[in-house]
Design a protein around this motif. Structure first.
Motif, short mmCIF file in Angstrom:
data_model
loop_
_atom_site.label_atom_id
_atom_site.label_comp_id
_atom_site.label_asym_id
_atom_site.label_seq_id
_atom_site.Cartn_x
_atom_site.Cartn_y
_atom_site.Cartn_z
N PRO A 171 28.87 75.04 -22.82
CA PRO A 171 28.27 75.71 -22.18
C PRO A 171 29.35 77.01 -22.55
O PRO A 171 30.08 77.17 -22.46
N PHE A 172 28.72 78.41 -23.27
CA PHE A 172 29.33 79.47 -23.23
C PHE A 172 30.89 79.24 -24.34
O PHE A 172 31.71 80.13 -24.89
N SER A 173 30.67 78.25 -25.19
CA SER A 173 31.41 77.88 -26.32
C SER A 173 30.84 79.18 -27.23
O SER A 173 30.06 79.92 -27.04
N GLN A 174 31.62 79.50 -28.76
CA GLN A 174 30.83 80.49 -29.38
C GLN A 174 29.85 79.76 -29.74
O GLN A 174 29.15 81.42 -30.50
N GLU A 175 29.86 78.59 -30.16
CA GLU A 175 28.72 78.05 -31.19
C GLU A 175 26.94 78.70 -29.99
O GLU A 175 25.72 79.23 -30.21
N TYR A 176 27.45 78.51 -28.23
CA TYR A 176 26.23 78.15 -27.49
C TYR A 176 26.34 79.72 -27.31
O TYR A 176 24.98 80.63 -27.25
N VAL A 177 27.13 80.45 -27.03
CA VAL A 177 27.07 82.36 -27.12
C VAL A 177 26.01 82.82 -28.40
O VAL A 177 25.52 84.13 -28.13
N GLN A 178 26.20 82.05 -29.52
CA GLN A 178 25.29 82.81 -30.86
C GLN A 178 24.22 82.43 -30.80
O GLN A 178 22.93 83.20 -31.75
N ALA A 179 24.09 81.18 -30.25
CA ALA A 179 22.54 80.48 -29.75
C ALA A 179 21.82 80.91 -29.42
O ALA A 179 20.17 81.27 -29.06
N ALA A 180 22.64 81.65 -28.20
CA ALA A 180 22.11 82.42 -27.28
C ALA A 180 21.36 84.11 -27.57
O ALA A 180 20.22 84.61 -27.84
N ILE A 185 18.73 85.88 -25.72
CA ILE A 185 18.84 85.34 -24.24
C ILE A 185 19.96 86.44 -23.82
O ILE A 185 21.12 85.99 -24.01
N PRO A 186 20.00 87.22 -22.91
CA PRO A 186 21.09 87.77 -22.32
C PRO A 186 21.87 85.96 -21.41
O PRO A 186 21.80 86.06 -20.91
N LEU A 187 23.47 87.00 -22.07
CA LEU A 187 24.81 86.19 -21.44
C LEU A 187 24.37 86.22 -20.39
O LEU A 187 25.08 85.53 -19.86
N LYS A 188 23.84 87.56 -19.95
CA LYS A 188 24.48 88.04 -18.65
C LYS A 188 23.55 86.96 -17.59
O LYS A 188 24.12 86.29 -16.18
N ALA A 189 22.89 86.49 -17.93
CA ALA A 189 21.96 86.11 -17.25
C ALA A 189 21.71 83.97 -17.29
O ALA A 189 21.76 84.03 -16.20
N LEU A 190 22.69 84.84 -18.12
CA LEU A 190 22.85 82.83 -17.50
C LEU A 190 24.02 82.43 -17.73
O LEU A 190 23.87 81.73 -16.78
N GLU A 191 24.68 83.48 -16.61
CA GLU A 191 25.71 83.33 -16.62
C GLU A 191 25.35 83.20 -15.22
O GLU A 191 26.64 83.03 -14.76
N ASN A 198 21.32 73.56 -20.64
CA ASN A 198 21.82 73.37 -22.07
C ASN A 198 21.69 73.68 -22.97
O ASN A 198 20.38 74.03 -23.21
N LEU A 199 22.65 73.95 -23.84
CA LEU A 199 21.67 73.01 -26.05
C LEU A 199 22.05 72.55 -26.12
O LEU A 199 23.12 71.94 -26.20
N ILE A 200 20.81 71.86 -27.02
CA ILE A 200 20.69 70.82 -27.39
C ILE A 200 20.83 71.14 -28.65
O ILE A 200 20.08 71.86 -29.85
#
Length: 228
Positions: A171-180, A185-191, A198-200
């Motif tokens: 979660p919130f790694s570079q890959e995670y942020v790029q996929a969001a 998907i707004p990152l602030k909403a995820l935070e 979970n990101l598969i």
């Protein structure tokens, strides 16, 4: 009623049963079972003379093997599409859709889940709050997902099966942020979530694509793309 297969004859003089006979069990005794021969004569078989046939077995092992290998043998003789053209057609179909059925399994546990995906960097990306599929994903990283159109006849077939390997992105790694960001998907909403989504990540190994349009190019409708 249970059935057995004769695998050995202790009574070489009897002509009422032969090795390979499949007989129905009529009763049991301390040393074996009672059966009727093919001619209806009652017999007693010792424990070492037979093997049980599992109930509801509709095909033999050889028949299952033959059925499983059907498309392998068919594909070996099929007319192939140029791999660059196939890859382009595969990616166009993936991008034209956004929903798949993801199959996961581990031991006796199986699960097939409809999920929304995005596709970029040659991988499928699926955000998920959770679910029983994660029981399997912990133990078995091999998955299969399918994307398909509604069936409207043999001349309009279109669907694919993707075999691949999964990983769970931190979660919130570079890959995670790029996929969001790709999914919008707004990152602030995820935070703000109590538990991070979970990101598969699914890296395809093989994509089997059935597309009736391939016949227009002189190729068979079923094509296989082996991924790097």
């Amino acid at each position: 009623m249970a059935k057995v297969r004769v695998i050995k004859k202790n009574d070489d003089y009897s002509m009422d049963y032969q090795v390979g006979d499949i007989l129905e069990v009529t009763g049991t005794w301390y040393g074996g079972i009672n059966v009727n021969s093919k001619t209806g004569i009652p017999l007693c078989l010792d424990k070492d003379e037979y093997e049980e046939i599992p109930e509801n077995t509709d095909l033999s092992h050889e028949e299952y093997e033959r059925a499983a290998n059907y498309w392998k043998e068919k594909d070996a003789q099929s007319k192939k599409l140029d791999q660059d053209a196939l890859k382009k057609a595969v990616e166009e179909y993936i991008q034209a859709n956004n929903t798949c059925a993801l199959a996961t399994a581990a031991g006796d546990f199986v699960r097939c889940t409809p999920l929304e995906y995005t596709y970029h960097d040659d991988c499928f990306w699926i955000f998920s709050e959770g679910g029983e599929k994660f029981y399997a994903l912990e133990k078995n990283k091999n998955v299969c997902l399918v994307i398909f159109d509604k069936y409207e006849g043999f001349g309009k077939l279109k669907g694919m099966q993707v075999t691949g390997l999964t990983s769970i992105v931190e979660p919130f790694s570079q890959e995670y942020v790029q996929a969001a960001d790709f999914r919008k998907i707004p990152l602030k909403a995820l935070e703000k979530m109590l538990h991070p989504m979970n990101l598969i990540k699914i890296k395809p190994k093989k994509i089997e694509f059935v597309n009736s349009d391939f016949k227009k190019d002189g190729a068979d409708s079923r094509q296989t793309l082996i991924c790097d």
